[in-house]
Design a protein around this motif. Sequence first.
Motif, mmCIF file in Angstrom:
data_model
loop_
_atom_site.group_PDB
_atom_site.id
_atom_site.type_symbol
_atom_site.label_atom_id
_atom_site.label_comp_id
_atom_site.label_asym_id
_atom_site.label_seq_id
_atom_site.Cartn_x
_atom_site.Cartn_y
_atom_site.Cartn_z
ATOM 1 N N GLN A 1 11.693 13.076 81.482
ATOM 2 C CA GLN A 1 11.380 14.134 82.425
ATOM 3 C C GLN A 1 11.847 13.775 83.770
ATOM 4 O OE1 GLN A 1 8.784 13.023 80.029
ATOM 5 N NE2 GLN A 1 9.732 14.723 78.705
ATOM 6 N N GLY A 2 12.435 12.511 83.954
ATOM 7 C CA GLY A 2 12.815 12.036 85.337
ATOM 8 C C GLY A 2 13.837 10.847 85.380
ATOM 9 N N VAL A 3 14.805 11.079 86.095
ATOM 10 C CA VAL A 3 15.721 9.691 86.378
ATOM 11 C C VAL A 3 15.739 9.279 87.627
ATOM 12 C CG1 VAL A 3 18.141 8.950 85.897
ATOM 13 C CG2 VAL A 3 16.992 10.675 84.454
ATOM 14 N N VAL A 4 15.532 8.045 87.808
ATOM 15 C CA VAL A 4 15.372 7.453 89.068
ATOM 16 C C VAL A 4 16.620 6.531 89.329
ATOM 17 C CG1 VAL A 4 14.283 5.749 90.787
ATOM 18 C CG2 VAL A 4 12.975 7.355 89.337
ATOM 19 N N SER A 5 17.754 7.312 89.617
ATOM 20 C CA SER A 5 18.878 6.592 89.912
ATOM 21 C C SER A 5 19.348 5.979 91.278
ATOM 22 C CB SER A 5 19.998 7.531 89.443
ATOM 23 O OG SER A 5 21.408 7.219 90.070
ATOM 24 N N PRO B 1 14.721 15.723 87.231
ATOM 25 C CA PRO B 1 14.906 15.646 88.459
ATOM 26 C C PRO B 1 15.872 14.436 88.749
ATOM 27 C CG PRO B 1 12.526 15.213 88.177
ATOM 28 C CD PRO B 1 13.151 16.129 87.083
ATOM 29 N N VAL B 2 16.900 14.156 89.423
ATOM 30 C CA VAL B 2 17.582 12.929 89.402
ATOM 31 C C VAL B 2 17.771 12.493 90.671
ATOM 32 C CG1 VAL B 2 19.851 11.955 88.739
ATOM 33 C CG2 VAL B 2 18.734 13.797 87.310
ATOM 34 N N SER B 3 17.686 11.468 91.160
ATOM 35 C CA SER B 3 17.974 10.705 92.470
ATOM 36 C C SER B 3 19.273 10.089 92.654
ATOM 37 C CB SER B 3 16.854 9.824 93.020
ATOM 38 O OG SER B 3 16.996 8.622 92.181
#
Length: 353
Positions: free
Chosen positions: A220-224, A247-249
């Motif tokens: 559900q989320g990618v902390v890139s 959401p992708v940072s």
Amino acid sequence: MFSQYKKGLLAGSVAVAALTSAAPAMAADMVALLLPENVNPRWEQQDAAAFVATMQEIAPDVKVEVYNANNDTSVQQRQAEQALTQGAKVLVVIPIDGESSAIIADTAAEEGVPTIAYDRMINSPNTKFWVQADMFATGAAQAQHVVDNTKPGDTLVLLKGSPTDPNAAVIHAGQVSVLQPLFDAGERVMGYENWTPGWDPAIARRSMDQALTQLNNNVQGVVSSNDGNAGAAIAAMEEQGMAGTVPVSGLDCTVQAQQLMLLGKQTQCGWRPLHEMAAAAANVSVRLLNGDDYSDLATEVVQNGVGADVAFVPVDSYSAVGAEGVGYVIENDPSITRDMVCQGEAAATGFCS
């Protein structure tokens, strides 16, 4: 609501103005700029271009040599030796490895040549100066954005940076400062994490493919940690029909990243005024060449990994989110124009039309 980090103390224009009374450098002077790789386009297209342009403006008689080590530490060391042999009087180094690059600063010091650590710290007692944004805050910003756009129980993927880049560890520490309490409380789930040697998007892509396989697409989320990793994660999710729903940072706000943001596929990127960072490094280079004081530019002192005090210039950072964030970056980054961003699919978005 995500908070924006605006902590800079130096504007490139101020730094340039501060040099107007400095004595001109000698015509024979040379400064070497050592880039780490060409995987990320920013190094050549933004940092190097801005550094060279500023040097031409404030010290047109100084020769600037730019080298690119293509992610090979031994090559970077040889390039530094070559620059010294050719008469470089200042080295501006973006190290591939903050530890092994110490030999560059140490060798330069033996010849009386100062070394400026640009963007990434060099863990040597001979590192003269460092310019960088608050990368801990940048990492915290990335994580907070993903948290703000997910819900309790959601599973996250962490695509970390290069293990040899000292910034990557600081960025990750910032991310963990936000995420670990949530993981411990069960409010978010750590689904998968991996480092990305050399910040190579191909490696990040393999990591994201593995994450999706292991988690059966339950992400559900990618902390890139940067835009290259973000683009790789988005490409992997695109094949699963997930791009634009997660959401992708990111970090750097490249043209591609801004296009993906307008398309809703990447949702955040950390932006730093690279032109101001490059201007600061150029200004200090000229001060060093002239033997002038630069304490008005380096307003702080930090300790590096070997406990050495290093003069430090912090610069701004900003969390760009969605079309509003893209607009901010275009307005404040002289290396990126609206026409550059509004190409391809992005041209049909409301921002561009």
